[in-house]
Design an enzyme around this catalytic site. Structure first.
Site, PDB file in Angstrom:
ATOM      1  N   GLN A  50      -9.913  -4.167  -3.650  1.00  0.00           N
ATOM      2  CA  GLN A  50     -11.437  -3.593  -3.181  1.00  0.00           C
ATOM      3  C   GLN A  50     -12.536  -3.876  -4.368  1.00  0.00           C
ATOM      4  OE1 GLN A  50     -12.147  -2.343  -0.001  1.00  0.00           O
ATOM      5  NE2 GLN A  50     -14.210  -2.982  -0.955  1.00  0.00           N
ATOM      6  N   CYS A  72     -16.548   1.338   0.558  1.00  0.00           N
ATOM      7  CA  CYS A  72     -15.291   0.288   0.860  1.00  0.00           C
ATOM      8  C   CYS A  72     -15.102   0.488   2.339  1.00  0.00           C
ATOM      9  CB  CYS A  72     -14.130   0.883  -0.200  1.00  0.00           C
ATOM     10  SG  CYS A  72     -13.669   2.691   0.115  1.00  0.00           S
ATOM     11  N   ASP A  79     -17.334   6.783  -1.077  1.00  0.00           N
ATOM     12  CA  ASP A  79     -15.984   6.616  -0.348  1.00  0.00           C
ATOM     13  C   ASP A  79     -15.799   7.902   0.255  1.00  0.00           C
ATOM     14  OD1 ASP A  79     -13.752   5.850   0.229  1.00  0.00           O
ATOM     15  OD2 ASP A  79     -12.644   5.750  -1.760  1.00  0.00           O
ATOM     16  N   ARG A 138     -13.481  -9.052   1.167  1.00  0.00           N
ATOM     17  CA  ARG A 138     -12.042  -8.660   1.069  1.00  0.00           C
ATOM     18  C   ARG A 138     -11.265 -10.035   1.420  1.00  0.00           C
ATOM     19  NH1 ARG A 138      -9.861  -3.593   1.108  1.00  0.00           N
ATOM     20  NH2 ARG A 138      -8.217  -5.090   0.299  1.00  0.00           N
ATOM     21  N   HIS A 177      -7.350   0.754  -6.509  1.00  0.00           N
ATOM     22  CA  HIS A 177      -7.569  -0.179  -5.274  1.00  0.00           C
ATOM     23  C   HIS A 177      -8.227  -1.337  -5.965  1.00  0.00           C
ATOM     24  CE1 HIS A 177      -7.637  -1.457  -1.306  1.00  0.00           C
ATOM     25  NE2 HIS A 177      -8.653  -0.607  -0.771  1.00  0.00           N
ATOM     26  N   ARG A 210       0.912  -1.069  -0.037  1.00  0.00           N
ATOM     27  CA  ARG A 210       0.204   0.138   0.124  1.00  0.00           C
ATOM     28  C   ARG A 210       0.964   1.156   0.132  1.00  0.00           C
ATOM     29  NH1 ARG A 210      -5.267   1.081   3.518  1.00  0.00           N
ATOM     30  NH2 ARG A 210      -6.041   0.050   1.955  1.00  0.00           N
TER      31      ARG A 210
HETATM   32  N1   CP Z   1     -11.234  -0.508   2.232  1.00  0.00           N
HETATM   33  C1   CP Z   1      -9.890  -0.612   2.566  1.00  0.00           C
HETATM   34  O1   CP Z   1      -9.166  -0.586   1.992  1.00  0.00           O
HETATM   35  O2   CP Z   1      -9.795  -0.455   3.980  1.00  0.00           O
HETATM   36  P1   CP Z   1      -8.381  -0.131   4.854  1.00  0.00           P
HETATM   37  O3   CP Z   1      -7.943   1.120   4.543  1.00  0.00           O
HETATM   38  O4   CP Z   1      -8.903  -0.453   6.324  1.00  0.00           O
HETATM   39  O5   CP Z   1      -7.575  -1.217   4.472  1.00  0.00           O
END
Ligand code: CP
Length: 307
Positions: free
Chosen positions: A135, A266, A226, A294, A132, A105
């Site tokens: 997701q 998400c 989001d 997920r 992403h 990430r």
């Molecule tokens: N949706 C998502 O990526 O959540 P986190 O930021 O908690 O990983």
């Protein structure tokens, strides 16, 4: 698919995306049949790197790897020499000598591309400023379950239509023949994305377009939103809240969409900002199924891509 990177999902053909989703559904079915531990990658190691905080991605990807028989090493970039200036390329070369898959990430998508360029093992995007993809796989699985079909979904995304989540929904929508209505202020429209998806959209019949009109939620299968201030955009918080407040998903928006529409987010949510408690906790919300998925989609991605 073994050995391939998953940076955007653009690099996968529509049947390959469908295959990942079928695999996810199969893992979920087996999970509920009590077959949680499926050690097809026993003895291998996944390295997870986080430059930003995470709850769902960190835990679901770690658990997915364990359930495939893998060892997991999780570290923030500050815990690695990356935080002291070691290059992404040297980090990629080194880690490739120890682990079979790297997932990261990052703030800058370019860093992920560099990681992938120099790693000799697959690299998976756990969220960047641009995409992403894991997701969006979980979102597609959730819609498949709740709508009974994978193709031809009509989804309205309201709010920050220029963000990574809007982009990833557009990508998966183009792969699966969806109608994606990206509803938000014109200054956030990412017109270049729509043209990047044109080839897939032509092949699958997808229709992806921008709109400023909240009324365009009418008749969709799913309403998605989001956070308005994504990680890394904190300096613009006040301006973004002002700009995006007409696009809050509240009871009026869900009524406009219709009773057939499910609500997705998400997560994490800023309750009272992009969505009201009434909607996220209401009968049309499927956000906890979405969060659960997920796990099953991360399992599919690790199972399919790890060599
Ligand atoms: N949706 C998502 O990526 O959540 P986190 O930021 O908690 O990983």
């Amino acid at each position: 698919m073994r050995g391939r990177d998953l940076l955007t999902l653009l690099e996968f053909k529509p049947p390959e995306v469908e295959h990942l989703l079928e695999l996810s559904r199969d893992f979920k079915r087996r999970y509920y049949a009590g077959e949680i531990y499926i050690p097809i990658h026993r003895g291998k190691t996944a390295m997870l790197i986080f430059e930003k905080p995470s709850t769902r991605t960190r835990v679901s990807t770690s658990v997915a790897a364990y359930q495939l028989g893998m060892n997991v090493v999780v570290a923030s970039s500050q815990e690695l020499q990356l935080g002291r200036g070691e290059t992404v390329a040297d980090t990629a070369r080194t880690l490739s000598r120890y682990v079979q898959v790297i997932a990261a990430r990052v703030y800058r998508h370019e860093d992920l591309e560099e990681l992938a360029r120099y790693a000799s093992v697959p690299v998976i995007n756990l969220l960047s400023d641009k995409f992403h993809p894991l997701q969006s796989l979980a979102d597609a699985l959730t819609l498949w379950e709740h709508k009974g079909r994978l193709r031809g979904i009509r989804l309205a995304f309201l709010g920050d239509v220029g963000n990574n989540m809007a982009a990833s929904l557009a990508v998966i929508g183009a792969k699966l023949g969806w109608e994606i209505r990206l509803i938000g202020p014109k200054r956030l429209w990412n017109e270049r994305l729509a043209s990047a998806l044109a080839e897939d959209a032509a092949a699958t019949g997808a229709n992806i377009y921008f709109s400023e009109a909240v009324e365009d939620v009418k008749g969709v299968d799913a309403v998605y939103t989001d956070v308005w201030v994504s990680m890394g955009f904190e300096k613009e918080a006040e301006e973004r809240v002002r700009l995006l407040s007409p696009y809050q998903v509240n009871r009026r928006v869900m009524e406009l969409a219709g009773p057939q529409a499910v609500f997705l987010h998400c997560l994490p949510a800023h309750r009272g900002q992009e969505v009201t408690d009434e909607v996220i906790d209401g009968p049309q919300s499927v956000v906890w199924d979405q969060a659960e998925n997920r796990l099953h989609t991360a399992k599919a991605a690790l199972a399919a891509l790890t060599p």
